[in-house]
Write an enzyme that holds these catalytic residues in place. Structure first.
Site, PDB file in Angstrom:
ATOM      1  N   HIS A   1       0.847  -1.108  -0.032  1.00  0.00           N
ATOM      2  CA  HIS A   1       0.049   0.049   0.071  1.00  0.00           C
ATOM      3  C   HIS A   1       1.029   1.189  -0.107  1.00  0.00           C
ATOM      4  O   HIS A   1       1.913   1.183   0.701  1.00  0.00           O
ATOM      5  CB  HIS A   1      -0.688   0.126   1.289  1.00  0.00           C
ATOM      6  CG  HIS A   1      -1.903  -0.883   1.264  1.00  0.00           C
ATOM      7  ND1 HIS A   1      -3.073  -0.906   0.740  1.00  0.00           N
ATOM      8  CD2 HIS A   1      -1.721  -2.355   1.586  1.00  0.00           C
ATOM      9  CE1 HIS A   1      -3.743  -1.844   0.795  1.00  0.00           C
ATOM     10  NE2 HIS A   1      -3.116  -3.012   1.391  1.00  0.00           N
TER      11      HIS A   1
ATOM     12  N   CYS B   1     -11.729  -0.741   0.669  1.00  0.00           N
ATOM     13  CA  CYS B   1     -10.311  -1.591   0.953  1.00  0.00           C
ATOM     14  C   CYS B   1      -9.998  -1.684   2.369  1.00  0.00           C
ATOM     15  O   CYS B   1      -9.838  -1.008   3.056  1.00  0.00           O
ATOM     16  CB  CYS B   1      -9.370  -0.966   0.183  1.00  0.00           C
ATOM     17  SG  CYS B   1      -7.742  -1.943   0.144  1.00  0.00           S
TER      18      CYS B   1
ATOM     19  N   GLY C   1      -6.290  -1.570   2.989  1.00  0.00           N
ATOM     20  CA  GLY C   1      -6.033  -0.324   2.833  1.00  0.00           C
ATOM     21  C   GLY C   1      -6.377   0.712   3.856  1.00  0.00           C
ATOM     22  O   GLY C   1      -5.801   1.574   4.342  1.00  0.00           O
TER      23      GLY C   1
END
Ligand SMILES: N[C@H](CCC[C@H](N)C(=O)O)C(=O)O
Length: 280
Positions: free
Chosen positions: A167, A225, A228
């Protein structure tokens, strides 16, 4: 082949129970079925497989057919699937993933009669990995913390974190109105990320609330997400912008993420919803 469509805060996947079905070329199937015009339509495909080391195994593919090592929204729905369909009677489960074993706690919630459907799931997402070479990300520093990365002539300060998958978190003043179709691909495919990268644009509303939009590796902009959201929490703490427990507000809904001081692990809690069953 039978499948189930499920979603967690709008991040939607096609689930195939490979204890009963056989899938030979999952990458091709993921591409075909994820297509929102010529297929079922989803952010990707998740296969439920048996495991010798855990209760079940999750094998996850993005809409472009690439593998995701871990999927925070997807694993919550997998927990709901196996419990609601009687594949297990356990409300605490270990799931083998491409990023290692993850522990789930399944909740029905007071408003659901006992033995009713699972609605909320807490996932132990493990520890965030900050070493750049393990994200992986190419940086002259050991950790990539708010390091300016040039994209299309503009420098974006990025924090690179792995939650088992890569990420890049970019803090910005306002996420609404960002053109992710333009900004996403050059970052996803940037040379600094050898295995591509999931990109989170994060707007800190206060130390307990972050508004996030996501451009996912292999799926484009999604409504949410899970990994995320955890990367944003870790980046928020590392940059001293948030506390260790935040509500992450995504287009598809809210997720609660908590970075525990004692274990260093991140807990992610959010909904898991069954949409429909089908056959292809
Ligand atoms: N696109 C991600 C996998 C899905 C992650 C996301 N949907 C989540 O809920 O964590 C990757 O390629 O690493």
């Amino acid at each position: 082949m039978r499948f189930s469509k499920m979603q967690g805060t709008g991040n939607d996947y096609i689930y195939v129970n490979c204890l009963e079905e056989t899938v030979n070329e999952p990458d091709i199937l993921a591409r075909r079925l994820s297509d929102r015009h010529f297929g079922v339509g989803a952010d990707g495909l998740i296969l439920i497989r048996p495991s010798r080391r855990a209760d079940f195994a999750m094998e996850m593919y993005n809409a472009d057919g690439s593998r995701g090592e871990m999927c925070g929204n997807g694993i919550r729905c997998l927990g709901k699937y196996v419990y609601d369909r009687g594949l297990t009677d356990k409300r605490e489960l270990d799931i083998q993933t491409g990023a290692g074993i993850r522990h789930l706690r399944l909740f029905a919630g007071e408003e659901v009669p006992a033995g009713g459907e699972i609605r909320m799931v807490e996932v132990n997402m493990g520890k965030p990995v900050l070493e750049a070479d393990q994200v992986p990300a190419i940086s002259e520093h050991t950790c990539m913390i708010r390091e300016p990365v040039r994209v299309g002539g503009v420098e974006y300060p990025m924090t690179a974190i792995s939650m088992g998958n890569p990420h890049a978190v970019i803090f910005t003043g306002r996420v609404r109105g960002l053109d992710l179709q333009r900004l996403g691909p050059p970052i996803e495919y940037h040379g600094r990320f050898p295995r591509r990268v999931n990109v989170e644009f994060a707007q800190v509303e206060d130390r307990g609330t972050v508004r996030v939009r996501v451009w996912e590796r292999g799926s484009g902009e999604t409504l949410s997400c899970g990994t995320g959201a955890c990367a944003v929490l870790a980046a928020g703490v590392l940059n001293d912008l948030t506390d260790r427990q935040v509500t992450v507000k995504l287009i598809g809904g809210d997720l609660l993420a908590q970075w525990r001081e004692d274990t260093g692990e991140i807990l992610l809690t959010g909904p898991a919803v069954h949409v429909f069953d089908g056959e292809v």
